[in-house]
Design a protein around this motif. Structure first.
Motif, PDB file in Angstrom:
ATOM      1  N   PHE A 206      -4.624   2.131   2.818  1.00 55.48           N
ATOM      2  CA  PHE A 206      -4.420   0.611   2.268  1.00 55.48           C
ATOM      3  C   PHE A 206      -3.205   0.686   2.030  1.00 55.48           C
ATOM      4  O   PHE A 206      -2.364  -0.680   2.160  1.00 55.48           O
ATOM      5  N   ALA A 207      -1.693   1.742   2.263  1.00 53.02           N
ATOM      6  CA  ALA A 207      -0.032   1.428   2.708  1.00 53.02           C
ATOM      7  C   ALA A 207      -0.070   0.474   3.487  1.00 53.02           C
ATOM      8  O   ALA A 207       1.000  -0.155   3.680  1.00 53.02           O
ATOM      9  N   GLU A 208      -1.008   1.382   4.989  1.00 56.09           N
ATOM     10  CA  GLU A 208      -0.108   0.676   5.634  1.00 56.09           C
ATOM     11  C   GLU A 208      -0.882  -1.404   6.165  1.00 56.09           C
ATOM     12  O   GLU A 208      -0.011  -2.233   5.864  1.00 56.09           O
ATOM     13  N   SER A 209      -1.929  -1.606   4.656  1.00 54.74           N
ATOM     14  CA  SER A 209      -2.073  -2.967   4.926  1.00 54.74           C
ATOM     15  C   SER A 209      -1.188  -3.394   4.575  1.00 54.74           C
ATOM     16  O   SER A 209      -1.648  -4.480   4.162  1.00 54.74           O
ATOM     17  N   GLY A 210      -0.435  -2.541   3.294  1.00 50.66           N
ATOM     18  CA  GLY A 210      -0.339  -3.749   1.925  1.00 50.66           C
ATOM     19  C   GLY A 210      -0.648  -3.879   1.130  1.00 50.66           C
ATOM     20  O   GLY A 210       0.309  -4.906   0.456  1.00 50.66           O
ATOM     21  N   ALA A 211      -1.641  -3.750   1.286  1.00 43.00           N
ATOM     22  CA  ALA A 211      -2.422  -3.837  -0.547  1.00 43.00           C
ATOM     23  C   ALA A 211      -1.609  -3.146  -1.448  1.00 43.00           C
ATOM     24  O   ALA A 211      -1.420  -2.326  -1.319  1.00 43.00           O
ATOM     25  N   ILE A 212      -2.282  -3.314  -2.788  1.00 42.39           N
ATOM     26  CA  ILE A 212      -2.232  -2.697  -4.293  1.00 42.39           C
ATOM     27  C   ILE A 212      -2.846  -1.819  -4.009  1.00 42.39           C
ATOM     28  O   ILE A 212      -4.460  -2.428  -4.299  1.00 42.39           O
ATOM     29  N   PHE A 213      -3.086  -0.925  -3.808  1.00 39.64           N
ATOM     30  CA  PHE A 213      -4.414   0.308  -4.483  1.00 39.64           C
ATOM     31  C   PHE A 213      -4.528   0.860  -5.368  1.00 39.64           C
ATOM     32  O   PHE A 213      -3.182   1.660  -6.463  1.00 39.64           O
ATOM     33  N   VAL A 214      -5.383   0.604  -6.774  1.00 37.59           N
ATOM     34  CA  VAL A 214      -5.548   1.545  -7.838  1.00 37.59           C
ATOM     35  C   VAL A 214      -6.790   1.804  -8.361  1.00 37.59           C
ATOM     36  O   VAL A 214      -7.680   1.554  -7.745  1.00 37.59           O
ATOM     37  N   TYR A 215      -6.751   3.714  -7.913  1.00 35.64           N
ATOM     38  CA  TYR A 215      -7.726   4.488  -7.951  1.00 35.64           C
ATOM     39  C   TYR A 215      -7.579   4.830  -9.667  1.00 35.64           C
ATOM     40  O   TYR A 215      -6.795   5.601  -9.854  1.00 35.64           O
ATOM     41  N   ALA A 216      -9.052   4.857 -10.192  1.00 35.32           N
ATOM     42  CA  ALA A 216      -8.710   5.362 -11.690  1.00 35.32           C
ATOM     43  C   ALA A 216      -9.731   6.399 -11.580  1.00 35.32           C
ATOM     44  O   ALA A 216     -11.150   6.805 -10.629  1.00 35.32           O
ATOM     45  N   THR A 217      -9.314   8.102 -12.057  1.00 31.97           N
ATOM     46  CA  THR A 217      -9.785   9.511 -12.718  1.00 31.97           C
ATOM     47  C   THR A 217      -9.848   9.880 -13.539  1.00 31.97           C
ATOM     48  O   THR A 217      -9.039   8.791 -14.034  1.00 31.97           O
ATOM     49  N   THR A 218     -11.095  10.654 -13.543  1.00 33.80           N
ATOM     50  CA  THR A 218     -10.609  11.520 -15.413  1.00 33.80           C
ATOM     51  C   THR A 218     -10.080  12.811 -14.598  1.00 33.80           C
ATOM     52  O   THR A 218      -9.777  13.768 -16.272  1.00 33.80           O
ATOM     53  N   GLU A 219      -9.179  13.061 -13.325  1.00 29.01           N
ATOM     54  CA  GLU A 219      -9.193  14.422 -13.208  1.00 29.01           C
ATOM     55  C   GLU A 219      -7.598  14.309 -13.178  1.00 29.01           C
ATOM     56  O   GLU A 219      -7.116  13.877 -11.832  1.00 29.01           O
ATOM     57  N   PRO A 220      -6.722  14.890 -13.741  1.00 23.63           N
ATOM     58  CA  PRO A 220      -5.189  15.389 -13.443  1.00 23.63           C
ATOM     59  C   PRO A 220      -5.505  16.028 -11.956  1.00 23.63           C
ATOM     60  O   PRO A 220      -3.797  14.916 -11.164  1.00 23.63           O
ATOM     61  N   SER A 221      -6.004  16.785 -11.734  1.00 17.61           N
ATOM     62  CA  SER A 221      -5.517  18.017  -9.993  1.00 17.61           C
ATOM     63  C   SER A 221      -5.458  15.892  -9.411  1.00 17.61           C
ATOM     64  O   SER A 221      -5.081  16.377  -8.326  1.00 17.61           O
ATOM     65  N   GLU A 222      -6.458  15.686  -9.616  1.00 16.16           N
ATOM     66  CA  GLU A 222      -6.529  13.963  -8.369  1.00 16.16           C
ATOM     67  C   GLU A 222      -5.455  13.479  -8.093  1.00 16.16           C
ATOM     68  O   GLU A 222      -4.883  13.141  -7.011  1.00 16.16           O
ATOM     69  N   ALA A 223      -4.968  12.885  -9.732  1.00 14.43           N
ATOM     70  CA  ALA A 223      -4.063  11.929  -9.293  1.00 14.43           C
ATOM     71  C   ALA A 223      -3.031  12.752  -8.750  1.00 14.43           C
ATOM     72  O   ALA A 223      -1.821  12.358  -8.070  1.00 14.43           O
ATOM     73  N   LEU A 224      -2.803  13.776  -9.462  1.00 13.74           N
ATOM     74  CA  LEU A 224      -1.253  14.891  -8.231  1.00 13.74           C
ATOM     75  C   LEU A 224      -1.793  14.765  -7.065  1.00 13.74           C
ATOM     76  O   LEU A 224      -0.869  14.882  -6.367  1.00 13.74           O
ATOM     77  N   LEU A 225      -2.838  15.164  -6.518  1.00 12.13           N
ATOM     78  CA  LEU A 225      -2.859  15.016  -5.048  1.00 12.13           C
ATOM     79  C   LEU A 225      -2.853  14.120  -4.484  1.00 12.13           C
ATOM     80  O   LEU A 225      -2.204  13.862  -3.164  1.00 12.13           O
ATOM     81  N   LEU A 226      -3.118  12.514  -4.918  1.00 15.72           N
ATOM     82  CA  LEU A 226      -3.255  11.649  -5.047  1.00 15.72           C
ATOM     83  C   LEU A 226      -1.609  10.958  -4.212  1.00 15.72           C
ATOM     84  O   LEU A 226      -0.922  10.320  -3.346  1.00 15.72           O
ATOM     85  N   GLY A 227      -1.207  11.620  -5.226  1.00  9.74           N
ATOM     86  CA  GLY A 227       0.791  11.281  -5.795  1.00  9.74           C
ATOM     87  C   GLY A 227       0.925   9.566  -5.755  1.00  9.74           C
ATOM     88  O   GLY A 227      -0.225   8.830  -7.102  1.00  9.74           O
ATOM     89  N   GLY A 228       1.948   8.771  -5.790  1.00  6.41           N
ATOM     90  CA  GLY A 228       2.720   7.365  -5.693  1.00  6.41           C
ATOM     91  C   GLY A 228       2.512   7.715  -7.243  1.00  6.41           C
ATOM     92  O   GLY A 228       3.396   8.267  -7.846  1.00  6.41           O
ATOM     93  N   ASN A 229       1.802   5.986  -8.109  1.00  3.76           N
ATOM     94  CA  ASN A 229       1.516   5.940  -9.802  1.00  3.76           C
ATOM     95  C   ASN A 229       0.394   6.337  -9.836  1.00  3.76           C
ATOM     96  O   ASN A 229      -0.202   6.394  -9.271  1.00  3.76           O
ATOM     97  N   THR A 230       0.724   6.994 -11.654  1.00  3.08           N
ATOM     98  CA  THR A 230       0.190   7.092 -12.809  1.00  3.08           C
ATOM     99  C   THR A 230       0.454   6.505 -13.801  1.00  3.08           C
ATOM    100  O   THR A 230       1.395   6.433 -13.811  1.00  3.08           O
ATOM    101  N   ALA A 231      -0.439   5.634 -13.533  1.00  4.14           N
ATOM    102  CA  ALA A 231      -0.815   5.486 -14.852  1.00  4.14           C
ATOM    103  C   ALA A 231      -1.418   6.061 -15.883  1.00  4.14           C
ATOM    104  O   ALA A 231      -2.703   5.560 -16.233  1.00  4.14           O
ATOM    105  N   THR A 232      -1.069   6.487 -17.401  1.00  3.21           N
ATOM    106  CA  THR A 232      -2.085   7.280 -17.933  1.00  3.21           C
ATOM    107  C   THR A 232      -2.511   6.394 -18.973  1.00  3.21           C
ATOM    108  O   THR A 232      -1.631   5.676 -19.325  1.00  3.21           O
TER     109      THR A 232
END
Length: 360
Positions: free
Chosen positions: A178-204
């Motif tokens: 999705f970064a290559e496409s220039g899209a805004i990519f928003v990913y919702a999760t309950t798992e802190p470990s998943e947020a750390l693996l994905l990187g990028g920005n995080t809103a808690t």
């Protein structure tokens, strides 16, 4: 660019989203992290145009799109509970967004097969979704989102139903796609470990409020408040209330911790001390480490790691150690805390720890 300006959502007199300001740039990965019912899905529905905010406005590239329905926005959304067209083959499901845009057949065929290869769907393109496993149906929905080439891609816990290996592969691949496409990519999760693996920005998020937004590793290492620190901790964050007396944090003679460098000038009085489970140890890691006498409650061995639940001064803590630790319930042990790794919060929950003192 997607901007939420003073956006709120009230349903039946109940606040689902408190007044929110948030700006997301194109080509970025943005994680919404919070427990169930914290407001992640509600926020995504507002971003998509599925719901209209009670107050505030939503802007895309400077244009006010508040109230513009999702059908008139270039948005792709994938839920944890997959949605496919049951009467269409997997191929036709994936191809459907491109056909609606009038894309030529050769391009459709190329993009469908590319997405199918990425998501291990090549052998199933001629089958109907209901003949697939749940994980295969979810991958079909993900492939359809990939080929849509949307400007805003919203993924609401999309990998929860996939097997471990594929989930790990997709966590690495999806942001790149999705970064290559220039899209805004928003990913919702309950798992802190998943947020750390994905990187990028995080809103808690907590109770419909964004408590902090920024680069993922910064939010994890330098939470602005206790709510954010608790949200971004799995296993749960260890906390205890201590009194600052000069250069020490003390607990009724049971323990004293040196005040971290840079906090000496903070007023004496009560504070909450917090630290991650992997910052507790069975042996002192440095000469500064402080011993805390504790009693073992439960030991969970996963093979490569051990989670040791302990009681210290009537507080339940969790210690994460590498390898197998065979410790019996009710054993009395000393655990060690490195003062350099503690977070300190005032009575209002605001962080007072110097940023340079924080460690992962």
């Amino acid at each position: 660019m997607l901007e939420l300006r003073n956006v709120s959502k009230v349903v039946g007199g109940e606040m689902h989203i408190a007044e929110t300001n948030l700006t997301l740039q194109r080509g970025t990965l943005n994680v919404l992290l919070g427990p169930t019912l914290s407001g992640k899905t509600s926020l995504m529905r507002l971003m998509a145009g599925l719901d209209k905010p009670t107050s505030g406005t939503i802007h895309v590239d400077g244009a006010d799109v508040t109230g513009v329905p999702v059908q008139r926005r270039n948005v792709a959304m994938v839920y944890q509970q997959f949605i496919n067209y049951p009467a269409m083959t997997v191929y036709d499901n994936i191809a459907s967004p491109m056909r609606l845009r009038g894309v030529n057949a050769a391009t459709i065929d190329r993009e469908v097969k590319k997405a199918a290869d990425l998501l291990r769907l090549g052998p199933f393109l001629d089958r109907l979704p209901l003949s697939l496993s749940g994980g295969q149906q979810q991958r079909t929905a993900l492939a359809r989102a990939i080929v849509k080439n949307a400007g805003l891609v919203l993924l609401d816990e999309p990998l929860a139903n996939l097997d471990y290996k594929l989930r790990e592969e997709l966590r690495a691949e999806l942001p790149k796609i999705f970064a290559e496409s220039g899209a805004i990519f928003v990913y919702a999760t309950t798992e802190p470990s998943e947020a750390l693996l994905l990187g990028g920005n995080t809103a808690t998020l907590s109770e419909g409020r964004i408590t902090q937004f920024g680069p993922t590793i910064d939010v994890f290492r330098r939470p602005k408040d206790l709510i954010t620190a608790v949200t971004f901790a799995d296993p749960p964050l260890n906390t205890i209330s201590l009194d600052k007396r000069g250069n020490l944090f003390v607990l009724n003679g049971a323990m004293s911790l040196p005040v971290p460098q840079g906090l000496e000038a903070q007023p004496d009085g009560p504070y909450t001390i917090a630290f991650q489970p992997h910052h507790l140890a069975l042996k002192p890691q440095t000469s500064e480490a402080v011993a805390a006498p504790a009693r073992v409650m439960v030991t969970e061995i996963t093979g490569s790691e051990s989670f040791i639940h302990i009681d210290f001064a009537d507080r339940r803590w969790v210690m994460l150690t590498q390898g197998v630790e065979d410790i019996d319930v009710d054993d009395a042990i000393d655990v060690y805390i490195d003062p350099r790794h503690i977070m300190v919060f005032d009575t209002n929950g605001a962080a007072v720890t110097p940023a340079l003192q924080r460690a992962a």
